[in-house]
Design an enzyme around this catalytic site. Structure first.
Site, short mmCIF file in Angstrom:
data_model
loop_
_atom_site.label_atom_id
_atom_site.label_comp_id
_atom_site.label_asym_id
_atom_site.label_seq_id
_atom_site.Cartn_x
_atom_site.Cartn_y
_atom_site.Cartn_z
N ARG A 1 -15.31 -1.68 2.63
CA ARG A 1 -14.85 -0.57 3.47
C ARG A 1 -15.16 0.80 2.87
O ARG A 1 -14.88 1.81 3.50
CB ARG A 1 -13.33 -0.69 3.70
CG ARG A 1 -12.94 -1.88 4.53
CD ARG A 1 -11.44 -2.14 4.48
NE ARG A 1 -10.65 -1.02 4.97
CZ ARG A 1 -10.41 -0.74 6.25
NH1 ARG A 1 -10.95 -1.51 7.19
NH2 ARG A 1 -9.65 0.29 6.59
N ASP B 1 -10.98 -9.78 -5.36
CA ASP B 1 -10.74 -9.77 -3.92
C ASP B 1 -12.06 -9.61 -3.19
O ASP B 1 -13.12 -9.52 -3.79
CB ASP B 1 -9.71 -8.70 -3.52
CG ASP B 1 -10.25 -7.27 -3.49
OD1 ASP B 1 -11.48 -7.06 -3.61
OD2 ASP B 1 -9.44 -6.35 -3.32
N HIS C 1 -13.34 -2.94 -2.21
CA HIS C 1 -12.48 -2.51 -1.09
C HIS C 1 -12.83 -3.28 0.19
O HIS C 1 -12.75 -2.74 1.30
CB HIS C 1 -12.62 -1.01 -0.86
CG HIS C 1 -11.33 -0.32 -0.53
ND1 HIS C 1 -10.60 0.38 -1.45
CD2 HIS C 1 -10.62 -0.23 0.62
CE1 HIS C 1 -9.53 0.89 -0.88
NE2 HIS C 1 -9.52 0.52 0.38
N ILE D 1 -12.58 -13.70 0.60
CA ILE D 1 -11.88 -14.99 0.52
C ILE D 1 -11.44 -15.41 1.92
O ILE D 1 -10.65 -14.74 2.57
CB ILE D 1 -10.64 -14.88 -0.39
CG1 ILE D 1 -11.00 -14.40 -1.78
CG2 ILE D 1 -9.89 -16.22 -0.42
CD1 ILE D 1 -11.76 -15.38 -2.61
N GLY E 1 -6.86 -9.73 1.72
CA GLY E 1 -6.40 -8.68 2.62
C GLY E 1 -6.60 -9.10 4.06
O GLY E 1 -5.64 -9.38 4.78
N ARG E 2 -7.86 -9.16 4.48
CA ARG E 2 -8.12 -9.52 5.89
C ARG E 2 -7.55 -10.88 6.25
O ARG E 2 -7.04 -11.07 7.36
CB ARG E 2 -9.63 -9.50 6.17
CG ARG E 2 -10.24 -8.11 6.23
CD ARG E 2 -11.70 -8.17 6.65
NE ARG E 2 -12.27 -6.84 6.74
CZ ARG E 2 -12.85 -6.20 5.71
NH1 ARG E 2 -12.90 -6.79 4.52
NH2 ARG E 2 -13.35 -4.99 5.87
N SER F 1 0.83 -1.20 0.00
CA SER F 1 0.00 0.00 0.00
C SER F 1 0.86 1.25 0.00
O SER F 1 1.92 1.30 0.64
CB SER F 1 -0.91 0.01 1.24
OG SER F 1 -1.58 1.25 1.37
N TYR G 1 -1.94 5.45 -4.44
CA TYR G 1 -2.92 6.51 -4.19
C TYR G 1 -2.27 7.83 -4.60
O TYR G 1 -1.04 7.96 -4.57
CB TYR G 1 -3.28 6.59 -2.70
CG TYR G 1 -4.21 5.53 -2.19
CD1 TYR G 1 -5.46 5.31 -2.76
CD2 TYR G 1 -3.85 4.75 -1.08
CE1 TYR G 1 -6.32 4.34 -2.27
CE2 TYR G 1 -4.70 3.78 -0.58
CZ TYR G 1 -5.93 3.58 -1.18
OH TYR G 1 -6.78 2.63 -0.69
#
Length: 393
Positions: free
Chosen positions: A287, A315, A284, A318, A338-339, A113, A136
């Site tokens: 989120r 994503d 996302h 999962i 991610g999580r 990130s 970003y």
């Protein structure tokens, strides 16, 4: 491997989630675990996998399964990529470096990130596998161009441009936990919320030993230095990516570009038109905008829209190897998580990330053996039953 994440204590990603919850302060755990507003999309992302059922082919011997896949021309040991998770140093010291190292050791890719507490050069040095940089536009165009040049020099092989963050989502758990107050310089504002940190002394000691609240080392503001943590929410509101931005970003980068945040067939075709090499069907992780459809449900529409012109990743939601199988059957080249790995990072650092990858790998192999498929390359829609309304667009 720490005993806290060994079997039988930890057998699945939900076990890692519980281990992370025990170790982390509420404000940090909820940053990982929470979503926007009522968290409908957060829940729907996982529940969508329950609506698709597998169609096994029995009496088929599969003593070995080939999990290898090529993504953006790089071979991965399995169709899994660690997604960009900001502020990973809140979860564990040198969190981004620990996650990148675990990914490289497992032969999979890691996406860093922009909002990282570790320098991108240090993350690159920590990994033996492919690593991507997620962009970003916080700090403005000049700041982004500087980060792109640094990423090229450090050996990052792909640029991930996230397009679904025109503003930050309404993450109510963060507000209730006092994120704004804890970041402020006002001691009186902090006091009602600081106890959640003090009751986790081991986390707090490690956090302070790692330098405490970090700056964003890859967002270097000309004349000011790295962006402060407290400034990021306001910066995101002035950092929306538009389709026009992809032109100068592509020229500056000169390598493979992945567009993350695609949620419709129309935007998927736009991604093809601007020259993306891959896209990620993503909301996302629930989120940002609540009450949008889960990504798995959107996947068939996106796959049909791009018609094989670029690679499609998915994503959000999962948690099992069977989820990976389902996504590949519906046309994804690979998935990003991610999580699933952030829980492991929060529970036990790099060892926890490695355990998350190990769990998903074992799940994936077992699922392939049980459905009678010897290779992820052979997966297609014949192995699943899909709700008919998913295929109507």
């Amino acid at each position: 491997m720490p005993r806290s994440i060994e079997p039988p204590r930890v057998l699945n990603i939900e076990d890692l989630r519980r281990a992370a919850k025990r170790r982390l302060p509420r404000v940090v755990f909820d940053y990982i675990d929470g979503g926007a507003e009522d968290e409908r999309t957060l829940r729907a992302n996982c529940h969508a996998f329950e609506e698709v059922t597998l169609r096994p082919r029995c009496a088929v011997a599969t003593p070995a399964c080939d999990l290898r896949v090529s993504v953006l021309g790089r071979s991965l040991s399995m169709p899994l990529i660690l997604a960009p998770v900001g502020s990973s140093r809140l979860m564990y010291p040198r969190g981004e470096e620990a996650a990148a190292s675990a990914a490289g050791a497992a032969g999979i890719a890691y996406a860093l990130s922009t909002l990282s507490g570790c320098r991108l050069e240090d993350v690159a040095a920590a990994s033996k596998g492919p690593f991507w940089y997620q962009l970003y536009l916080v700090g403005g165009r000049d700041c982004a161009l500087s980060a792109i040049e640094r990423a090229k020099a450090a050996g990052f092989s792909a640029l991930v441009v996230t397009i679904d963050t025109a503003v930050a989502g309404m993450r109510e758990r963060d507000l209730r936990n006092g994120v704004k107050e804890l970041l402020s310089g006002n001691l009186g504002s902090k006091l009602p919320f600081v106890s959640q940190l003090l009751i986790k002394p081991r986390w707090l000691a490690a956090f302070l030993a790692d330098g405490g609240l970090m700056k964003f080392q890859n967002v270097v503001i000309p004349g000011k230095g790295p962006m402060l943590y407290a400034d990021v929410t306001a910066a995101l509101e002035h950092a929306a990516v538009t389709w026009d931005d992809l032109e100068w970003i592509r020229r500056a980068w000169g390598g493979p570009i992945v567009i993350k945040g695609i949620h419709s067939g129309d935007d998927a075709r736009r991604a093809v038109d601007v020259g993306a090499n891959a896209l990620v069907v993503s909301n996302h992780g629930g989120r940002q905008l609540d009450s949008v459809a889960p990504t798995l449900r959107i996947l068939p529409e996106v796959v049909a829209s791009v018609d094989g012109q670029i690679e499609v990743l998915l994503d959000s939601g999962i948690r099992r190897g069977s989820d990976i199988v389902t996504a590949l059957c519906l046309g994804a080249r690979a998935v990003m998580v991610g999580r699933a790995y952030a829980y492991g990072l929060g529970a036990a650092g790099g060892a926890g990330v490695a355990r998350a990858i190990e769990i998903l790998r074992a799940d994936l192999i077992r699922t392939l053996q049980l459905i009678g498929c010897a290779s992820v390359a052979e997966l297609d829609r014949s192995y699943v039953d899909v709700p008919v309304q998913w295929l109507e667009k």
